[in-house]
Write a protein that holds these residues in place. Sequence first.
Motif, PDB file in Angstrom:
ATOM      1  N   MET A   1       0.844  -1.170   0.000  1.00  0.00           N
ATOM      2  CA  MET A   1       0.000   0.000   0.000  1.00  0.00           C
ATOM      3  C   MET A   1       0.898   1.244   0.000  1.00  0.00           C
ATOM      4  O   MET A   1       1.942   1.270   0.646  1.00  0.00           O
ATOM      5  CB  MET A   1      -0.906  -0.004   1.230  1.00  0.00           C
ATOM      6  CG  MET A   1      -1.895   1.107   1.179  1.00  0.00           C
ATOM      7  SD  MET A   1      -3.127   1.267   2.504  1.00  0.00           S
ATOM      8  CE  MET A   1      -3.027  -0.151   3.479  1.00  0.00           C
ATOM      9  N   LEU A   2       0.443   2.270  -0.714  1.00  0.00           N
ATOM     10  CA  LEU A   2       1.176   3.532  -0.768  1.00  0.00           C
ATOM     11  C   LEU A   2       0.194   4.649  -1.074  1.00  0.00           C
ATOM     12  O   LEU A   2      -0.955   4.395  -1.418  1.00  0.00           O
ATOM     13  CB  LEU A   2       2.282   3.475  -1.810  1.00  0.00           C
ATOM     14  CG  LEU A   2       1.894   2.986  -3.216  1.00  0.00           C
ATOM     15  CD1 LEU A   2       1.508   4.134  -4.103  1.00  0.00           C
ATOM     16  CD2 LEU A   2       3.035   2.192  -3.794  1.00  0.00           C
ATOM     17  N   ASP A   3       0.644   5.865  -0.931  1.00  0.00           N
ATOM     18  CA  ASP A   3      -0.185   7.030  -1.219  1.00  0.00           C
ATOM     19  C   ASP A   3       0.606   7.938  -2.144  1.00  0.00           C
ATOM     20  O   ASP A   3       1.663   8.441  -1.776  1.00  0.00           O
ATOM     21  CB  ASP A   3      -0.546   7.762   0.075  1.00  0.00           C
ATOM     22  CG  ASP A   3      -1.516   8.914  -0.144  1.00  0.00           C
ATOM     23  OD1 ASP A   3      -1.755   9.287  -1.313  1.00  0.00           O
ATOM     24  OD2 ASP A   3      -2.031   9.438   0.848  1.00  0.00           O
ATOM     25  N   LEU A   4       0.094   8.139  -3.340  1.00  0.00           N
ATOM     26  CA  LEU A   4       0.784   8.985  -4.307  1.00  0.00           C
ATOM     27  C   LEU A   4       0.045  10.285  -4.596  1.00  0.00           C
ATOM     28  O   LEU A   4       0.361  10.991  -5.538  1.00  0.00           O
ATOM     29  CB  LEU A   4       0.998   8.212  -5.624  1.00  0.00           C
ATOM     30  CG  LEU A   4       1.888   6.981  -5.516  1.00  0.00           C
ATOM     31  CD1 LEU A   4       1.979   6.285  -6.864  1.00  0.00           C
ATOM     32  CD2 LEU A   4       3.270   7.339  -5.002  1.00  0.00           C
ATOM     33  N   HIS A   5      -0.949  10.596  -3.767  1.00  0.00           N
ATOM     34  CA  HIS A   5      -1.720  11.820  -4.001  1.00  0.00           C
ATOM     35  C   HIS A   5      -2.040  12.472  -2.659  1.00  0.00           C
ATOM     36  O   HIS A   5      -2.936  12.037  -1.950  1.00  0.00           O
ATOM     37  CB  HIS A   5      -3.016  11.490  -4.752  1.00  0.00           C
ATOM     38  CG  HIS A   5      -3.723  12.702  -5.238  1.00  0.00           C
ATOM     39  ND1 HIS A   5      -3.810  13.026  -6.567  1.00  0.00           N
ATOM     40  CD2 HIS A   5      -4.377  13.682  -4.569  1.00  0.00           C
ATOM     41  CE1 HIS A   5      -4.500  14.146  -6.696  1.00  0.00           C
ATOM     42  NE2 HIS A   5      -4.843  14.567  -5.498  1.00  0.00           N
ATOM     43  N   THR A   6      -1.305  13.503  -2.324  1.00  0.00           N
ATOM     44  CA  THR A   6      -1.537  14.215  -1.067  1.00  0.00           C
ATOM     45  C   THR A   6      -1.677  15.710  -1.333  1.00  0.00           C
ATOM     46  O   THR A   6      -1.076  16.241  -2.261  1.00  0.00           O
ATOM     47  CB  THR A   6      -0.378  13.995  -0.083  1.00  0.00           C
ATOM     48  OG1 THR A   6       0.847  14.398  -0.711  1.00  0.00           O
ATOM     49  CG2 THR A   6      -0.268  12.544   0.332  1.00  0.00           C
ATOM     50  N   HIS A   7      -2.484  16.359  -0.545  1.00  0.00           N
ATOM     51  CA  HIS A   7      -2.629  17.811  -0.587  1.00  0.00           C
ATOM     52  C   HIS A   7      -2.317  18.340   0.804  1.00  0.00           C
ATOM     53  O   HIS A   7      -2.603  17.690   1.802  1.00  0.00           O
ATOM     54  CB  HIS A   7      -4.044  18.215  -0.969  1.00  0.00           C
ATOM     55  CG  HIS A   7      -4.366  17.943  -2.399  1.00  0.00           C
ATOM     56  ND1 HIS A   7      -5.364  18.602  -3.059  1.00  0.00           N
ATOM     57  CD2 HIS A   7      -3.826  17.109  -3.304  1.00  0.00           C
ATOM     58  CE1 HIS A   7      -5.434  18.181  -4.301  1.00  0.00           C
ATOM     59  NE2 HIS A   7      -4.506  17.255  -4.470  1.00  0.00           N
ATOM     60  N   HIS A   8      -1.775  19.533   0.869  1.00  0.00           N
ATOM     61  CA  HIS A   8      -1.350  20.131   2.121  1.00  0.00           C
ATOM     62  C   HIS A   8      -1.948  21.517   2.252  1.00  0.00           C
ATOM     63  O   HIS A   8      -2.592  22.010   1.332  1.00  0.00           O
ATOM     64  CB  HIS A   8       0.179  20.190   2.161  1.00  0.00           C
ATOM     65  CG  HIS A   8       0.772  18.894   1.695  1.00  0.00           C
ATOM     66  ND1 HIS A   8       1.146  18.711   0.384  1.00  0.00           N
ATOM     67  CD2 HIS A   8       0.968  17.727   2.326  1.00  0.00           C
ATOM     68  CE1 HIS A   8       1.584  17.467   0.244  1.00  0.00           C
ATOM     69  NE2 HIS A   8       1.491  16.850   1.402  1.00  0.00           N
ATOM     70  N   LYS A   9      -1.698  22.177   3.372  1.00  0.00           N
ATOM     71  CA  LYS A   9      -2.316  23.476   3.640  1.00  0.00           C
ATOM     72  C   LYS A   9      -2.005  24.532   2.583  1.00  0.00           C
ATOM     73  O   LYS A   9      -2.773  25.461   2.399  1.00  0.00           O
ATOM     74  CB  LYS A   9      -1.929  23.978   5.027  1.00  0.00           C
ATOM     75  CG  LYS A   9      -0.464  24.354   5.172  1.00  0.00           C
ATOM     76  CD  LYS A   9      -0.175  24.858   6.571  1.00  0.00           C
ATOM     77  CE  LYS A   9       1.289  25.242   6.694  1.00  0.00           C
ATOM     78  NZ  LYS A   9       1.587  25.703   8.040  1.00  0.00           N
ATOM     79  N   ARG A  10      -0.916  24.372   1.870  1.00  0.00           N
ATOM     80  CA  ARG A  10      -0.550  25.391   0.884  1.00  0.00           C
ATOM     81  C   ARG A  10      -1.556  25.510  -0.265  1.00  0.00           C
ATOM     82  O   ARG A  10      -1.663  26.553  -0.888  1.00  0.00           O
ATOM     83  CB  ARG A  10       0.828  25.089   0.304  1.00  0.00           C
ATOM     84  CG  ARG A  10       1.964  25.365   1.244  1.00  0.00           C
ATOM     85  CD  ARG A  10       3.302  25.085   0.549  1.00  0.00           C
ATOM     86  NE  ARG A  10       4.404  25.369   1.424  1.00  0.00           N
ATOM     87  CZ  ARG A  10       5.000  24.466   2.193  1.00  0.00           C
ATOM     88  NH1 ARG A  10       4.584  23.210   2.181  1.00  0.00           N
ATOM     89  NH2 ARG A  10       6.005  24.799   2.962  1.00  0.00           N
ATOM     90  N   CYS A  11      -2.247  24.437  -0.565  1.00  0.00           N
ATOM     91  CA  CYS A  11      -3.141  24.468  -1.727  1.00  0.00           C
ATOM     92  C   CYS A  11      -4.461  25.158  -1.430  1.00  0.00           C
ATOM     93  O   CYS A  11      -5.232  25.431  -2.350  1.00  0.00           O
ATOM     94  CB  CYS A  11      -3.381  23.059  -2.264  1.00  0.00           C
ATOM     95  SG  CYS A  11      -4.425  22.045  -1.224  1.00  0.00           S
ATOM     96  N   GLY A  12      -4.768  25.424  -0.174  1.00  0.00           N
ATOM     97  CA  GLY A  12      -5.975  26.157   0.177  1.00  0.00           C
ATOM     98  C   GLY A  12      -7.206  25.298   0.391  1.00  0.00           C
ATOM     99  O   GLY A  12      -8.255  25.812   0.743  1.00  0.00           O
ATOM    100  N   HIS A  13      -7.114  23.993   0.178  1.00  0.00           N
ATOM    101  CA  HIS A  13      -8.275  23.138   0.409  1.00  0.00           C
ATOM    102  C   HIS A  13      -7.914  21.861   1.164  1.00  0.00           C
ATOM    103  O   HIS A  13      -8.584  20.841   1.047  1.00  0.00           O
ATOM    104  CB  HIS A  13      -8.987  22.803  -0.910  1.00  0.00           C
ATOM    105  CG  HIS A  13      -8.124  22.121  -1.920  1.00  0.00           C
ATOM    106  ND1 HIS A  13      -7.443  22.814  -2.891  1.00  0.00           N
ATOM    107  CD2 HIS A  13      -7.823  20.827  -2.114  1.00  0.00           C
ATOM    108  CE1 HIS A  13      -6.768  21.967  -3.633  1.00  0.00           C
ATOM    109  NE2 HIS A  13      -6.983  20.751  -3.182  1.00  0.00           N
ATOM    110  N   ALA A  14      -6.853  21.945   1.963  1.00  0.00           N
ATOM    111  CA  ALA A  14      -6.442  20.810   2.794  1.00  0.00           C
ATOM    112  C   ALA A  14      -5.794  21.362   4.058  1.00  0.00           C
ATOM    113  O   ALA A  14      -5.586  22.566   4.188  1.00  0.00           O
ATOM    114  CB  ALA A  14      -5.476  19.912   2.031  1.00  0.00           C
ATOM    115  N   TYR A  15      -5.463  20.473   4.961  1.00  0.00           N
ATOM    116  CA  TYR A  15      -4.863  20.874   6.239  1.00  0.00           C
ATOM    117  C   TYR A  15      -3.554  20.143   6.449  1.00  0.00           C
ATOM    118  O   TYR A  15      -3.318  19.090   5.883  1.00  0.00           O
ATOM    119  CB  TYR A  15      -5.816  20.543   7.395  1.00  0.00           C
ATOM    120  CG  TYR A  15      -7.139  21.244   7.276  1.00  0.00           C
ATOM    121  CD1 TYR A  15      -7.278  22.561   7.683  1.00  0.00           C
ATOM    122  CD2 TYR A  15      -8.234  20.599   6.728  1.00  0.00           C
ATOM    123  CE1 TYR A  15      -8.489  23.224   7.549  1.00  0.00           C
ATOM    124  CE2 TYR A  15      -9.443  21.254   6.588  1.00  0.00           C
ATOM    125  CZ  TYR A  15      -9.566  22.558   7.008  1.00  0.00           C
ATOM    126  OH  TYR A  15     -10.750  23.211   6.869  1.00  0.00           O
ATOM    127  N   GLY A  16      -2.712  20.680   7.303  1.00  0.00           N
ATOM    128  CA  GLY A  16      -1.491  20.016   7.710  1.00  0.00           C
ATOM    129  C   GLY A  16      -0.280  20.381   6.874  1.00  0.00           C
ATOM    130  O   GLY A  16      -0.382  20.839   5.745  1.00  0.00           O
TER     131      GLY A  16
END
Length: 81
Positions: A1-16
């Motif tokens: 299992m892996l995760d190749l799609h993450t969003h972070h606070k910089r994009c304006g629609h995610a946290y962390g």
Amino acid sequence: MLDLHTHHKRCGHAYGDLEDYVQEAILRGLPILGVTDHSPYFYSHENQPYKQLAMSITEFDVYMEEAVRLKRIYQGQIEVL
């Protein structure tokens, strides 16, 4: 299992922060985490024309530096792409 799609606070629609995501992936036993986000609208004269869709132009270099730093820090625990 892996995760190749993450969003972070910089994009304006995610946290962390990026590091929050790396640490959580390690806790969940993921061997690989892809650090992704919506890059800035470089064609625009505005720094961040769509605050809820993409990071600002001025944050991009810091974002890339942080990703490389985390890849180095967590080497051996998780592969950060």
